[in-house]
Scaffold this motif. Structure first.
Motif, PDB file in Angstrom:
ATOM      1  N   PRO A 118       0.868  -1.304  -0.017  1.00  0.00           N
ATOM      2  CA  PRO A 118       0.075  -0.043  -0.142  1.00  0.00           C
ATOM      3  C   PRO A 118       0.787   1.295   0.115  1.00  0.00           C
ATOM      4  CG  PRO A 118      -0.236  -1.139   1.990  1.00  0.00           C
ATOM      5  CD  PRO A 118       0.603  -2.160   1.032  1.00  0.00           C
ATOM      6  N   LEU A 119       1.939   1.208   0.787  1.00  0.00           N
ATOM      7  CA  LEU A 119       2.783   2.485   0.717  1.00  0.00           C
ATOM      8  C   LEU A 119       3.461   2.676  -0.847  1.00  0.00           C
ATOM      9  CD1 LEU A 119       4.071   4.753   2.224  1.00  0.00           C
ATOM     10  CD2 LEU A 119       6.142   3.082   2.659  1.00  0.00           C
ATOM     11  N   THR A 120       3.813   1.694  -1.367  1.00  0.00           N
ATOM     12  CA  THR A 120       4.331   1.936  -2.804  1.00  0.00           C
ATOM     13  C   THR A 120       3.089   2.332  -3.687  1.00  0.00           C
ATOM     14  OG1 THR A 120       5.875   0.244  -2.351  1.00  0.00           O
ATOM     15  CG2 THR A 120       5.372   0.884  -4.727  1.00  0.00           C
ATOM     16  N   MET A 121       1.957   1.825  -3.705  1.00  0.00           N
ATOM     17  CA  MET A 121       0.736   2.136  -4.474  1.00  0.00           C
ATOM     18  C   MET A 121       0.596   3.680  -4.024  1.00  0.00           C
ATOM     19  SD  MET A 121      -1.404   1.527  -6.644  1.00  0.00           S
ATOM     20  CE  MET A 121      -1.642   0.033  -7.034  1.00  0.00           C
ATOM     21  N   ALA A 122       0.577   4.071  -2.909  1.00  0.00           N
ATOM     22  CA  ALA A 122       0.550   5.585  -2.553  1.00  0.00           C
ATOM     23  C   ALA A 122       1.404   6.408  -3.135  1.00  0.00           C
ATOM     24  CB  ALA A 122       0.256   5.659  -1.045  1.00  0.00           C
ATOM     25  N   GLN A 123       2.688   6.011  -2.954  1.00  0.00           N
ATOM     26  CA  GLN A 123       3.834   6.662  -3.710  1.00  0.00           C
ATOM     27  C   GLN A 123       3.601   7.086  -5.129  1.00  0.00           C
ATOM     28  OE1 GLN A 123       7.004   4.300  -2.238  1.00  0.00           O
ATOM     29  NE2 GLN A 123       7.452   5.552  -0.530  1.00  0.00           N
ATOM     30  N   VAL A 124       3.040   5.738  -5.994  1.00  0.00           N
ATOM     31  CA  VAL A 124       2.740   6.039  -7.243  1.00  0.00           C
ATOM     32  C   VAL A 124       1.588   7.141  -7.360  1.00  0.00           C
ATOM     33  CG1 VAL A 124       1.674   4.727  -9.303  1.00  0.00           C
ATOM     34  CG2 VAL A 124       3.257   3.607  -7.819  1.00  0.00           C
ATOM     35  N   LEU A 125       0.599   6.992  -6.702  1.00  0.00           N
ATOM     36  CA  LEU A 125      -0.260   8.060  -6.836  1.00  0.00           C
ATOM     37  C   LEU A 125       0.089   9.593  -6.588  1.00  0.00           C
ATOM     38  CD1 LEU A 125      -1.991   5.491  -6.938  1.00  0.00           C
ATOM     39  CD2 LEU A 125      -3.934   6.510  -5.620  1.00  0.00           C
ATOM     40  N   ALA A 126       0.901   9.640  -5.559  1.00  0.00           N
ATOM     41  CA  ALA A 126       1.501  11.042  -5.177  1.00  0.00           C
ATOM     42  C   ALA A 126       2.321  11.425  -6.116  1.00  0.00           C
ATOM     43  CB  ALA A 126       1.771  10.804  -3.803  1.00  0.00           C
ATOM     44  N   GLY A 127       3.057  10.520  -6.768  1.00  0.00           N
ATOM     45  CA  GLY A 127       4.092  10.925  -7.787  1.00  0.00           C
ATOM     46  C   GLY A 127       3.455  10.923  -9.288  1.00  0.00           C
ATOM     47  N   PRO A 128       3.805   9.907 -10.009  1.00  0.00           N
ATOM     48  CA  PRO A 128       3.160   9.839 -11.589  1.00  0.00           C
ATOM     49  C   PRO A 128       1.700  10.372 -11.401  1.00  0.00           C
ATOM     50  CG  PRO A 128       4.565   7.904 -11.047  1.00  0.00           C
ATOM     51  CD  PRO A 128       4.577   8.858  -9.737  1.00  0.00           C
ATOM     52  N   GLY A 129       0.886   9.709 -10.473  1.00  0.00           N
ATOM     53  CA  GLY A 129      -0.505  10.100 -10.516  1.00  0.00           C
ATOM     54  C   GLY A 129      -0.794  11.626 -10.608  1.00  0.00           C
ATOM     55  N   MET A 130      -0.160  12.336  -9.753  1.00  0.00           N
ATOM     56  CA  MET A 130      -0.321  13.779  -9.603  1.00  0.00           C
ATOM     57  C   MET A 130       0.091  14.431 -10.932  1.00  0.00           C
ATOM     58  SD  MET A 130      -2.135  14.465  -7.289  1.00  0.00           S
ATOM     59  CE  MET A 130      -2.023  16.306  -6.932  1.00  0.00           C
ATOM     60  N   ARG A 131       1.262  14.067 -11.487  1.00  0.00           N
ATOM     61  CA  ARG A 131       2.084  14.824 -12.570  1.00  0.00           C
ATOM     62  C   ARG A 131       1.133  14.448 -13.888  1.00  0.00           C
ATOM     63  NH1 ARG A 131       5.071  12.634 -16.263  1.00  0.00           N
ATOM     64  NH2 ARG A 131       5.676  10.707 -15.272  1.00  0.00           N
ATOM     65  N   LEU A 132       0.409  13.224 -14.081  1.00  0.00           N
ATOM     66  CA  LEU A 132      -0.364  12.792 -15.002  1.00  0.00           C
ATOM     67  C   LEU A 132      -1.854  13.053 -14.969  1.00  0.00           C
ATOM     68  CD1 LEU A 132       1.893   9.545 -15.983  1.00  0.00           C
ATOM     69  CD2 LEU A 132       1.841  11.777 -17.312  1.00  0.00           C
ATOM     70  N   GLY A 133      -2.413  13.746 -14.138  1.00  0.00           N
ATOM     71  CA  GLY A 133      -3.586  14.304 -13.897  1.00  0.00           C
ATOM     72  C   GLY A 133      -4.760  13.014 -13.422  1.00  0.00           C
ATOM     73  N   LEU A 134      -4.012  11.965 -12.720  1.00  0.00           N
ATOM     74  CA  LEU A 134      -5.000  10.807 -12.657  1.00  0.00           C
ATOM     75  C   LEU A 134      -6.262  11.156 -11.693  1.00  0.00           C
ATOM     76  CD1 LEU A 134      -5.343   7.717 -12.633  1.00  0.00           C
ATOM     77  CD2 LEU A 134      -3.939   7.389 -10.656  1.00  0.00           C
ATOM     78  N   PRO A 135      -6.247  12.093 -10.738  1.00  0.00           N
ATOM     79  CA  PRO A 135      -7.349  12.458  -9.744  1.00  0.00           C
ATOM     80  C   PRO A 135      -8.603  12.687 -10.724  1.00  0.00           C
ATOM     81  CG  PRO A 135      -5.425  13.634  -8.765  1.00  0.00           C
ATOM     82  CD  PRO A 135      -4.896  12.893 -10.302  1.00  0.00           C
ATOM     83  N   ASP A 136      -8.544  13.309 -11.880  1.00  0.00           N
ATOM     84  CA  ASP A 136      -9.634  13.885 -12.830  1.00  0.00           C
ATOM     85  C   ASP A 136      -9.945  12.681 -13.469  1.00  0.00           C
ATOM     86  OD1 ASP A 136      -9.239  16.285 -11.735  1.00  0.00           O
ATOM     87  OD2 ASP A 136      -7.872  17.019 -13.386  1.00  0.00           O
ATOM     88  N   LEU A 137      -9.441  11.455 -13.795  1.00  0.00           N
ATOM     89  CA  LEU A 137      -9.575  10.312 -14.474  1.00  0.00           C
ATOM     90  C   LEU A 137     -10.427   9.150 -13.681  1.00  0.00           C
ATOM     91  CD1 LEU A 137      -6.604  10.039 -16.738  1.00  0.00           C
ATOM     92  CD2 LEU A 137      -8.858  11.215 -17.389  1.00  0.00           C
ATOM     93  N   LEU A 138     -10.317   9.230 -12.169  1.00  0.00           N
ATOM     94  CA  LEU A 138     -10.846   8.269 -11.319  1.00  0.00           C
ATOM     95  C   LEU A 138     -12.343   8.672 -11.058  1.00  0.00           C
ATOM     96  CD1 LEU A 138      -7.809   7.733  -8.831  1.00  0.00           C
ATOM     97  CD2 LEU A 138      -8.731   6.020 -10.331  1.00  0.00           C
ATOM     98  N   ARG A 139     -12.939   7.581 -10.549  1.00  0.00           N
ATOM     99  CA  ARG A 139     -14.145   7.676 -10.143  1.00  0.00           C
ATOM    100  C   ARG A 139     -14.676   8.286  -9.100  1.00  0.00           C
ATOM    101  NH1 ARG A 139     -18.543   2.738  -9.235  1.00  0.00           N
ATOM    102  NH2 ARG A 139     -20.254   3.931  -8.829  1.00  0.00           N
ATOM    103  N   GLU A 140     -15.652   9.085  -9.080  1.00  0.00           N
ATOM    104  CA  GLU A 140     -16.066   9.739  -7.690  1.00  0.00           C
ATOM    105  C   GLU A 140     -16.777   8.749  -6.983  1.00  0.00           C
ATOM    106  OE1 GLU A 140     -16.943  14.312  -7.569  1.00  0.00           O
ATOM    107  OE2 GLU A 140     -17.633  13.681  -9.695  1.00  0.00           O
TER     108      GLU A 140
END
Length: 464
Positions: free
Chosen positions: A355-377
């Motif tokens: 889970p820590l590695t997955m969270a690091q993925v979301l905080a790093g490449p995820g934020m840079r590539l705009g993942l929050p706007d692509l995920l489901r609410e």
């Protein structure tokens, strides 16, 4: 002492407020938000629960379990696949399906478009007829843009529609729609359709028959035609079911032949070719931009889409090699925690991430590539109802037998954006569930795990 009129009026105004303030002071103080350990203890979910919460901007760890084992990510892996494809192919990348004339042969050439459907093939047929193509001596289908895989996950049951064959020729997610209707006692009309929103031609290369058998759906092998045997006792009066396609090139060629015939162009029976010869493009259609494909992937969790775009990026010969290439890409992004991927969809038990590695993925490449706007609410409302709505939360779920994961983003009451990853597993019961489509007790366990996920997120958004 006497009170003047002005003093009386001031007192009359202030006294109710004073009384109200006194009443407020007598109320009990707001109960403190329980910590994560208390929430997990109260849930008493069998198995293990691990999580990590990071600040989305800085990557600083805000809350984490001391045990951080690497576990199967299930469909949360699709978030990593989406980032991999967006970074390497670009958000505007499109997959092209072409009609090529090579000598006396007309070729339907798949380009790995994971969203190609019967409606798209119909548009391609219209363009081909408009181009004035005559009747060819041979008609072939090529799917070599991606490696050909008999199944996405060989250990899964053969009849599961989410586990089809895969190649560069993908039609209707490589699924076929079986519909049945009882016509007489013990007799059924069985229809196989390449169903889309507007066009649903019959699929002649796939057939189903009814028989007395204990197994509900039994795959009899790759023909052609592909043949399925269905238990008569399980059918009832009428019904329908999606089944996986095992010969995707012949399926697409069959459907395209039918759509062309409806427009006056008669094609020979389709054949499959392994090598694409040089030729001239007569017609072609492009997929939607990759951003649109990725958003649908994260919303509907389609396994064939995840594998197709992951293989398109890596160019590898198989899923294991392609998953390894994606893990290497992660290390190039500065994500150094353990990450081993055997596929891109999360169907394989062999994939591992903490889970820590997955969270690091979301905080790093995820934020840079705009993942929050692509995920489901509000990702938990399908399972828990509207009471599980979590304002400001976007995330991806991941579910296998006795594995329930959630990874995404949340806005806290204090105005901070955080990333989180939660994994819940019951290893002993998962081992017993091997080979089962849905093991006894898994539905109740999964609902309890998702309820715990909801409560943990509510705690974080209130406290952090």
């Amino acid at each position: 002492m006497t009170i003047g009129r002005r003093g009386f009026l001031i007192g009359a105004v202030l006294m109710p407020w004073a009384a109200r303030a006194e009443g407020l002071a007598m109320r009990p103080a707001p109960r403190p938000v329980p910590g994560s350990a208390a929430i997990i203890g109260r849930a008493a979910l069998p198995g293990a629960v691990e999580y990590a919460v990071l600040d989305a901007g800085s990557g600083a760890v805000l809350d984490v379990t001391t045990q951080q084992g690497a576990v199967p990510p299930a469909s949360t892996l699709k978030s990593v696949t989406a980032l991999y494809a967006l970074d390497r192919l670009g958000p505007q990348h499109r997959f092209r399906t072409r009609i090529i004339r090579a000598g006396d042969m007309l070729i339907l050439a798949g380009g790995g478009d994971p969203h190609l459907d019967s409606d798209g093939l119909d548009r391609l047929a219209a363009d081909l007829v408009a181009a004035g193509a005559g009747t060819p001596a041979r008609f072939a289908v090529w799917g070599g843009a991606l490696p050909r895989l008999p199944q996405i996950a060989p250990g899964q049951a053969m009849h599961l529609a989410y586990n089809p064959a895969l190649s560069g020729m993908i039609l209707n997610f490589n699924r076929v729609h079986l519909g049945w209707r009882r016509t007489a006692p013990g007799a059924y009309d069985m229809q196989m359709q390449a169903r889309a929103a507007r066009q649903s031609p019959r699929a002649y290369t796939i057939r189903a028959e009814v028989a007395a058998q204990s197994q509900v759906f039994r795959y009899l092998g790759e023909g052609p035609p592909e043949r399925w045997r269905v238990s008569r006792a399980a059918l009832g009066q009428q019904g329908s079911r999606w089944l996986p396609v095992r010969l995707p090139e012949l399926y697409a060629g069959d459907v395209f032949q039918t759509l062309c015939r409806a427009r006056g162009l008669v094609l020979p029976a389709p054949e499959v070719i392994e090598t694409l010869p040089p030729g001239d493009e007569l017609a072609g259609i492009d997929s939607e931009p990759l951003t649109v494909i990725v958003r649908a992937l994260l919303r509907y969790s389609t396994n064939s889409t995840a594998e197709a775009i992951g293989l398109a990026v890596s160019g590898a010969a198989g899923l294991a090699e392609s998953g390894a290439a994606m893990a290497e890409w992660l290390r190039g992004q500065g994500i150094l925690g353990e990450a081993r991927f055997a596929d891109h969809s999360g169907l394989s038990d062999a994939s591992r991430i903490s889970p820590l590695t997955m969270a690091q993925v979301l905080a790093g490449p995820g934020m840079r590539l705009g993942l929050p706007d692509l995920l489901r609410e509000n990702p938990l409302t399908d399972d828990l109802g509207r009471e599980a709505a979590l304002p400001g939360v976007r995330a991806k779920t991941g579910t296998l037998n006795f594995i329930s994961n959630l990874a995404g983003y949340a806005d806290t009451a204090g105005g901070r954006k955080v990333v989180f990853a939660i994994v819940s597993t019951d290893p002993a019961r998962r081992a017993d569930a091997a080979g089962h489509e849905q093991s006894p007790g898994v539905a109740r366990w999964t609902r309890a795990a998702k309820t715990l996920q909801r409560d943990l997120i509510r705690g974080w958004t209130a406290r952090l």
